[in-house]
Structure formats: C-alpha cells, structure tokens
Write a protein that holds these residues in place. Structure first.
Motif, PDB file in Angstrom:
ATOM      1  N   ALA A  59      16.039  -3.723  -2.907  1.00 39.94           N
ATOM      2  CA  ALA A  59      14.714  -4.329  -2.758  1.00 39.94           C
ATOM      3  C   ALA A  59      13.606  -3.538  -3.433  1.00 39.94           C
ATOM      4  CB  ALA A  59      14.385  -4.484  -1.267  1.00 39.94           C
ATOM      5  N   LEU A  60      13.892  -2.269  -3.768  1.00 36.47           N
ATOM      6  CA  LEU A  60      12.829  -1.400  -4.285  1.00 36.47           C
ATOM      7  C   LEU A  60      12.915  -1.255  -5.796  1.00 36.47           C
ATOM      8  CD1 LEU A  60      13.060   1.310  -1.500  1.00 36.47           C
ATOM      9  CD2 LEU A  60      11.251  -0.402  -1.777  1.00 36.47           C
ATOM     10  N   VAL A  72       9.423  -2.288   8.443  1.00 43.65           N
ATOM     11  CA  VAL A  72       9.044  -1.163   7.596  1.00 43.65           C
ATOM     12  C   VAL A  72       7.823  -1.541   6.752  1.00 43.65           C
ATOM     13  CG1 VAL A  72       9.770   0.346   5.712  1.00 43.65           C
ATOM     14  CG2 VAL A  72      11.386  -0.250   7.541  1.00 43.65           C
ATOM     15  N   CYS A 129      18.493   2.148  -1.228  1.00 47.59           N
ATOM     16  CA  CYS A 129      18.196   0.859  -0.582  1.00 47.59           C
ATOM     17  C   CYS A 129      19.420  -0.057  -0.706  1.00 47.59           C
ATOM     18  CB  CYS A 129      16.983   0.203  -1.238  1.00 47.59           C
ATOM     19  SG  CYS A 129      16.686  -1.461  -0.608  1.00 47.59           S
ATOM     20  N   PRO A 130      20.002  -0.467   0.414  1.00 46.47           N
ATOM     21  CA  PRO A 130      21.249  -1.230   0.361  1.00 46.47           C
ATOM     22  C   PRO A 130      21.113  -2.632  -0.222  1.00 46.47           C
ATOM     23  CG  PRO A 130      20.435  -1.131   2.610  1.00 46.47           C
ATOM     24  CD  PRO A 130      19.565  -0.218   1.794  1.00 46.47           C
ATOM     25  N   THR A 131      19.902  -3.144  -0.288  1.00 53.78           N
ATOM     26  CA  THR A 131      19.729  -4.510  -0.793  1.00 53.78           C
ATOM     27  C   THR A 131      19.056  -4.543  -2.172  1.00 53.78           C
ATOM     28  OG1 THR A 131      17.563  -4.766   0.228  1.00 53.78           O
ATOM     29  CG2 THR A 131      19.466  -5.370   1.581  1.00 53.78           C
ATOM     30  N   CYS A 154      14.239  -7.187   1.548  1.00 51.38           N
ATOM     31  CA  CYS A 154      14.190  -6.076   2.511  1.00 51.38           C
ATOM     32  C   CYS A 154      14.670  -6.537   3.884  1.00 51.38           C
ATOM     33  CB  CYS A 154      12.759  -5.549   2.618  1.00 51.38           C
ATOM     34  SG  CYS A 154      12.588  -4.241   3.841  1.00 51.38           S
ATOM     35  N   VAL A 155      15.590  -5.753   4.471  1.00 47.33           N
ATOM     36  CA  VAL A 155      16.106  -6.079   5.810  1.00 47.33           C
ATOM     37  C   VAL A 155      15.568  -5.095   6.855  1.00 47.33           C
ATOM     38  CG1 VAL A 155      18.175  -7.219   4.958  1.00 47.33           C
ATOM     39  CG2 VAL A 155      18.216  -4.738   5.371  1.00 47.33           C
ATOM     40  N   HIS A 156      14.597  -4.267   6.453  1.00 50.04           N
ATOM     41  CA  HIS A 156      13.905  -3.341   7.360  1.00 50.04           C
ATOM     42  C   HIS A 156      14.871  -2.386   8.076  1.00 50.04           C
ATOM     43  CE1 HIS A 156      10.066  -5.338   6.625  1.00 50.04           C
ATOM     44  NE2 HIS A 156      10.782  -6.446   6.599  1.00 50.04           N
ATOM     45  N   CYS A 157      15.848  -1.904   7.301  1.00 50.21           N
ATOM     46  CA  CYS A 157      16.823  -0.969   7.882  1.00 50.21           C
ATOM     47  C   CYS A 157      16.225   0.426   8.058  1.00 50.21           C
ATOM     48  CB  CYS A 157      18.055  -0.887   6.976  1.00 50.21           C
ATOM     49  SG  CYS A 157      17.685  -0.197   5.337  1.00 50.21           S
ATOM     50  N   GLY A 158      15.199   0.779   7.277  1.00 51.46           N
ATOM     51  CA  GLY A 158      14.531   2.074   7.430  1.00 51.46           C
ATOM     52  C   GLY A 158      15.150   3.215   6.642  1.00 51.46           C
ATOM     53  N   ILE A 159      16.176   2.944   5.848  1.00 57.86           N
ATOM     54  CA  ILE A 159      16.804   4.025   5.069  1.00 57.86           C
ATOM     55  C   ILE A 159      15.774   4.665   4.126  1.00 57.86           C
ATOM     56  CG2 ILE A 159      18.499   4.513   3.242  1.00 57.86           C
ATOM     57  CD1 ILE A 159      20.343   2.495   4.628  1.00 57.86           C
ATOM     58  N   CYS A 160      14.954   3.852   3.504  1.00 58.06           N
ATOM     59  CA  CYS A 160      13.928   4.394   2.588  1.00 58.06           C
ATOM     60  C   CYS A 160      12.987   5.322   3.338  1.00 58.06           C
ATOM     61  CB  CYS A 160      13.154   3.243   1.950  1.00 58.06           C
ATOM     62  SG  CYS A 160      12.520   2.039   3.132  1.00 58.06           S
ATOM     63  N   ARG A 168       8.239  -3.547  -3.629  1.00 62.35           N
ATOM     64  CA  ARG A 168       9.361  -4.014  -2.806  1.00 62.35           C
ATOM     65  C   ARG A 168       9.429  -5.526  -2.863  1.00 62.35           C
ATOM     66  NH1 ARG A 168       9.109  -2.680   3.457  1.00 62.35           N
ATOM     67  NH2 ARG A 168       7.546  -4.329   3.412  1.00 62.35           N
TER      68      ARG A 168
HETATM   69  S1  SF4 Z   1      15.942   0.718   2.403  1.00 59.05           S
HETATM   70 FE1  SF4 Z   1      15.534  -1.253   1.362  1.00 59.05          FE
HETATM   71  S2  SF4 Z   1      16.147  -2.813   2.865  1.00 59.05           S
HETATM   72 FE2  SF4 Z   1      15.952  -0.883   3.978  1.00 59.05          FE
HETATM   73  S3  SF4 Z   1      13.825  -0.895   4.758  1.00 59.05           S
HETATM   74 FE3  SF4 Z   1      13.786   0.192   2.805  1.00 59.05          FE
HETATM   75  S4  SF4 Z   1      13.285  -1.407   1.292  1.00 59.05           S
HETATM   76 FE4  SF4 Z   1      13.950  -2.461   3.129  1.00 59.05          FE
END
Ligand code: SF4
Ligand code: SF4
Length: 126
Positions: free
Chosen positions: A122-123, A101, A118-120, A78-84, A73
């Motif tokens: 980051a992964l 997260v 992941c919306p940004t 990462c904006v720590h949205c938690g979607i992952c 990551r």
């Molecule tokens: S989905 Fe992407 S932005 Fe959101 S918490 Fe997971 S790694 Fe971070």
C-alpha cells in the motif's frame, strides 16, 4: 518543507550546505545523507525562505526536488495491520482512536524501510 538534493561529483566535497545556511540565515536540517565517491544525495528539511534556499542550491549546481508528499498510501489496499508503525522511527504512523493507522507524511525522511514490509504493497515513496 522536505527537499531532495542531488550533488554531482565535482561539488561533493564543497561545504555547500554550510555556505547556504550562512548566506541565507536559514537553518537546514539534514534528515538523510548518502555520500558516495561520485554522487551524493540528501533529504533536508527547510522551514522558511524555500524559494531563496532552492535558488541558492541550484546556483551552486545542486539539483533540487521539493517533496510535497514524501510517502503516499493507497488507502484501498491498507488493512491497518500497523507493521509500518512498528518499523518507522520517525513517527509517521500512529493508531487513531478507531485503531486505524493514521499518517503524517511530513515526518517522513524517505528511508524506505516501511515500503517492503507492508504486506499489501500500500505504501509508495514520492
Ligand atoms: S503496513 Fe501497509 S497495510 Fe499495514 S498499516 Fe501500514 S500501510 Fe497499512
Ligand atoms: S520511508 Fe522511512 S521515514 Fe518514511 S514512513 Fe517509511 S519508515 Fe518512516
């Protein structure tokens, strides 16, 4: 330790994983398996005798890649949205006490389900 195994067509139908379990005495956990007509790949988890198991696979014509860190990551994105966390069935992601997260990459089986969600962006897989 996670390993990625690539089997060429000529050995797909051979019981290579079973043989190596028996010969080395090591339990090999199959975490993801893709078998097609002309190729096969597996993600496996091996807890002991890593070098011996690697050598045994290579001697049978299997290409072995050690996955030290199956998923990465970019913490700056990462904006720590938690979607992952909601999509990963292996429990790689969890919320810490500060609601950020956290990751345990060693649990990843490289299914790639989280990557596109992941919306940004980051992964990244190994
Ligand atoms: S989905 Fe992407 S932005 Fe959101 S918490 Fe997971 S790694 Fe971070
Ligand atoms: S690739 Fe699959 S197992 Fe790995 S973190 Fe993403 S969703 Fe979880």
């Amino acid at each position: 330790m996670k390993m990625k195994l690539e089997f060429p067509a000529k050995i797909i139908r051979k019981p290579i994983v079973s043989e190596i379990c028996l010969n080395t005495g090591v339990l090999i956990n199959l975490e993801r398996v893709n078998i097609e007509a002309t190729w096969a790949t597996m993600i496996v988890d091996v807890e002991e005798k890593i070098e011996e198991v690697t050598r045994a696979f290579e001697e049978k014509g299997v290409e072995v890649e050690i996955l030290e860190e199956p998923i990465r990551r970019d913490d700056g994105r990462c904006v720590h949205c938690g979607i992952c966390s909601s999509i990963c069935a292996m429990g790689v992601f969890s919320f810490g006490e500060d609601y950020k997260v956290e990751m345990d990459p060693s649990r990843c089986i490289v299914c790639k389900n989280c990557i596109e969600l992941c919306p940004t962006g980051a992964l990244e897989i190994y």
